[in-house]
Design a protein around this motif. Sequence first.
Motif, short mmCIF file in Angstrom:
data_model
loop_
_atom_site.label_atom_id
_atom_site.label_comp_id
_atom_site.label_asym_id
_atom_site.label_seq_id
_atom_site.Cartn_x
_atom_site.Cartn_y
_atom_site.Cartn_z
N LEU A 1 -10.99 61.35 66.07
CA LEU A 1 -10.66 61.33 67.49
C LEU A 1 -11.68 62.14 68.28
O LEU A 1 -12.04 61.77 69.40
N GLU A 2 -12.18 63.21 67.69
CA GLU A 2 -13.09 64.11 68.40
C GLU A 2 -14.49 63.53 68.53
O GLU A 2 -15.17 63.73 69.55
N CYS A 3 -14.97 62.81 67.50
CA CYS A 3 -16.37 62.36 67.48
C CYS A 3 -16.58 60.93 67.94
O CYS A 3 -17.63 60.61 68.50
N ASN A 4 -15.62 60.06 67.69
CA ASN A 4 -15.84 58.63 67.92
C ASN A 4 -15.12 58.06 69.13
O ASN A 4 -15.31 56.89 69.46
N VAL A 5 -14.28 58.85 69.75
CA VAL A 5 -13.40 58.33 70.80
C VAL A 5 -13.68 59.02 72.13
O VAL A 5 -13.78 60.25 72.21
N ALA A 6 -13.81 58.21 73.19
CA ALA A 6 -13.95 58.73 74.55
C ALA A 6 -12.56 58.89 75.17
O ALA A 6 -11.63 58.15 74.84
N VAL A 7 -12.44 59.85 76.07
CA VAL A 7 -11.16 60.17 76.70
C VAL A 7 -11.27 59.95 78.20
O VAL A 7 -12.25 60.37 78.83
N TYR A 8 -10.25 59.30 78.76
CA TYR A 8 -10.20 59.09 80.22
C TYR A 8 -8.78 59.37 80.68
O TYR A 8 -7.81 58.82 80.13
N THR A 9 -8.62 60.23 81.66
CA THR A 9 -7.29 60.60 82.13
C THR A 9 -6.97 59.95 83.46
O THR A 9 -7.80 59.90 84.37
N THR B 1 -3.28 59.42 86.20
CA THR B 1 -2.16 60.24 86.67
C THR B 1 -1.09 60.42 85.61
O THR B 1 -0.56 61.52 85.41
N LEU B 2 -0.76 59.35 84.88
CA LEU B 2 0.36 59.39 83.96
C LEU B 2 -0.02 59.38 82.49
O LEU B 2 0.85 59.53 81.63
N ALA B 3 -1.30 59.18 82.18
CA ALA B 3 -1.66 59.02 80.77
C ALA B 3 -3.07 59.51 80.48
O ALA B 3 -3.94 59.54 81.36
N THR B 4 -3.27 59.90 79.21
CA THR B 4 -4.61 60.15 78.67
C THR B 4 -4.96 58.95 77.82
O THR B 4 -4.22 58.60 76.89
N ARG B 5 -6.07 58.30 78.13
CA ARG B 5 -6.44 57.03 77.50
C ARG B 5 -7.64 57.24 76.57
O ARG B 5 -8.50 58.07 76.83
N PHE B 6 -7.69 56.44 75.50
CA PHE B 6 -8.71 56.61 74.48
C PHE B 6 -9.39 55.27 74.18
O PHE B 6 -8.73 54.25 74.04
N PHE B 7 -10.73 55.31 74.06
CA PHE B 7 -11.48 54.10 73.70
C PHE B 7 -12.70 54.47 72.88
O PHE B 7 -13.19 55.61 72.92
N LYS C 1 -16.35 55.04 71.70
CA LYS C 1 -17.58 55.36 72.41
C LYS C 1 -18.67 54.33 72.19
O LYS C 1 -19.56 54.17 73.02
N THR C 2 -18.60 53.61 71.07
CA THR C 2 -19.67 52.69 70.71
C THR C 2 -19.47 51.29 71.27
O THR C 2 -20.35 50.74 71.94
N CYS C 3 -18.30 50.67 71.00
CA CYS C 3 -18.08 49.29 71.43
C CYS C 3 -17.14 49.17 72.62
O CYS C 3 -16.98 48.09 73.19
N GLY C 4 -16.48 50.27 73.01
CA GLY C 4 -15.62 50.26 74.19
C GLY C 4 -14.19 49.86 73.94
O GLY C 4 -13.39 49.80 74.88
N CYS C 5 -13.82 49.59 72.70
CA CYS C 5 -12.47 49.11 72.40
C CYS C 5 -11.42 50.18 72.68
O CYS C 5 -11.53 51.32 72.23
N HIS C 6 -10.36 49.80 73.41
CA HIS C 6 -9.25 50.71 73.66
C HIS C 6 -8.36 50.81 72.42
O HIS C 6 -8.11 49.82 71.74
N ILE C 7 -7.88 52.02 72.15
CA ILE C 7 -7.00 52.21 70.99
C ILE C 7 -5.60 52.63 71.40
O ILE C 7 -4.68 52.58 70.60
N GLY C 8 -5.42 53.07 72.65
CA GLY C 8 -4.09 53.46 73.10
C GLY C 8 -4.13 54.60 74.08
O GLY C 8 -5.20 55.00 74.57
N ASP C 9 -2.97 55.16 74.39
CA ASP C 9 -2.90 56.31 75.28
C ASP C 9 -1.68 57.15 74.93
O ASP C 9 -0.85 56.76 74.11
N HIS C 10 -1.59 58.33 75.53
CA HIS C 10 -0.37 59.10 75.41
C HIS C 10 -0.03 59.76 76.74
O HIS C 10 -0.86 59.84 77.64
N ASP C 11 1.21 60.22 76.85
CA ASP C 11 1.73 60.76 78.10
C ASP C 11 0.96 61.99 78.55
O ASP C 11 0.45 62.76 77.74
N ARG C 12 0.90 62.17 79.87
CA ARG C 12 0.39 63.41 80.45
C ARG C 12 1.11 63.63 81.77
O ARG C 12 1.61 62.69 82.39
N GLU C 13 1.15 64.85 82.20
CA GLU C 13 1.66 65.20 83.52
C GLU C 13 0.66 66.11 84.19
O GLU C 13 0.10 67.01 83.56
N GLU C 14 0.41 65.85 85.47
CA GLU C 14 -0.56 66.63 86.22
C GLU C 14 -0.21 68.12 86.16
O GLU C 14 0.88 68.52 86.51
#
Length: 361
Positions: free
Chosen positions: A66-74, A76-82, A84-97
Motif C-alpha cells: 500500500l505504501e509503495c505501489n498505491v497512490a492516495v486521493y482524499t 470529503t467522505l473517503a480516502t481513495r486508492f489507485f 501508481k503505474t497503470c491507474g487502476c482503482h482498488i477501493g476506498d475507505h471512510d474518512r471524516e474531515e
Amino acid sequence: MASRTFTAKCYCEAVHFTITVPEAALPLGVHMCHCSVCRTTHGTFTCFHAPLPSGVRPVFVAPSSLECNVAVYTTTLATRFFCKTCGCHIGDHDREEGKIIENPGWRIVSSLFEHGSHDDGSPSQVFTLRSHALTNSAPSGFHEWLPTLGSRTLANWNPKPGDAFYPPATDHPYEPTDVEHDANGREVLRAECHCGGVSFTIARPADCQGELTSRSSELPDRWLACLDTCDDCRLVDGAHVIGWAEVALSSLSPRITADLEHGTLKRYQSSEKAVRSFCGVCGATVFFRNLITSGDNVDVATGLLRAPEGVSAHRWLHWRRGRIVYSESGKRYHADFTNSLLEGFKVWTDKTYGEAEEAAD
C-alpha cells in the motif's frame, strides 16, 4: 469461524492483494455508485464497490504494498486508492474531515477478482451486484441501461431529503452544467477529472477540419461512442465496463498532441500498440489511443464528460446501437451482467436515437 481468501490484481500487477472473508458473510454485496465523485475519479459511469465486513481489509502480497505501489486521493467522505503505474482503482475507505478514524470501513473494487467471482449461484461466487446508488446525481445514466441483472431487479438507492451525510445532488459542483461555449461562441463539451488537473473541451465535428473518421455518419453533429467490457480496460480502470468517445485530437482545446501529455496526466503503455493515460492526482482514466489504427483520433473516457443533458452525453455522442465491444470478454467475466447490459443498452439506444436518425434521414 470458517473463512475464504480471494486474490485481486490490477493490469500491471504492481497492485496485488488478498481479502480473507468469513464464509457466513458471503457473497459480499456490491453497489454501483453513480455519484459525480466516483464518476470523475474513475472516468467511468459507476464504480463497483463491495463494503468489507468489520475488521476485514486488503492484505498486500510482496513486493506489492500500500505504501509503495498505491497512490492516495482524499475527498470529503473517503480516502481513495489507485495504482501508481497503470491507474487502476482498488477501493476506498471512510474518512471524516478533521478526524482520525481508527478502523475505517473498506469498500473494495470487486472488478479485480477472478472470473466467476460474481456469477449468481456458482460455487466460486464471492460478490453479488445488489443495487445502484446515488442515481439522482446521474441523469440519463448507466443505471437506465442496467435495470435488471438476469432475473433480478436492481434496487436504486438515494439519500432522503435533508440527509446530513450525503449532500443533495443539485448542490454538488460536479453535476452537469449549462451549455459551454468557446471564445468564438461555438458550443463545446467539457471533460474534467475530479481534481481538475485534467480539463479540456471537445468541439462539434462540424467545427473541426479534415477527414473525421470518428464522426457519426447517421448523426454527423456527434462523435461515435461505445461501451467496452474488455479485460484490459477492466483491470486498468477497476470497473466492469467503461464508455469511450472517439474524437479527433483536433477537436480538443487546449491542444493535446498524440503523446497525450496534458496537465496532471500520467501515461501507461498497456501493450505494444496501445497507450493510456490517467490523472496522476485523482486517478481518473482519461485517454486510450491505439498506436497502429487511431490516426488523428483518441478515445476519451466518458465518465468525465459534463454534458447538460446528463451522463450519457447523447446530444454529443452517438452510442452504437446496443453495441458493446469485446462483449465476449465481458460474458466470460460476468455473464449475467454483460447479457443484461446488452439488452438494456439496446432498448435505451433504440428509444434515444430512433427519432433523431429518422429526422436526419
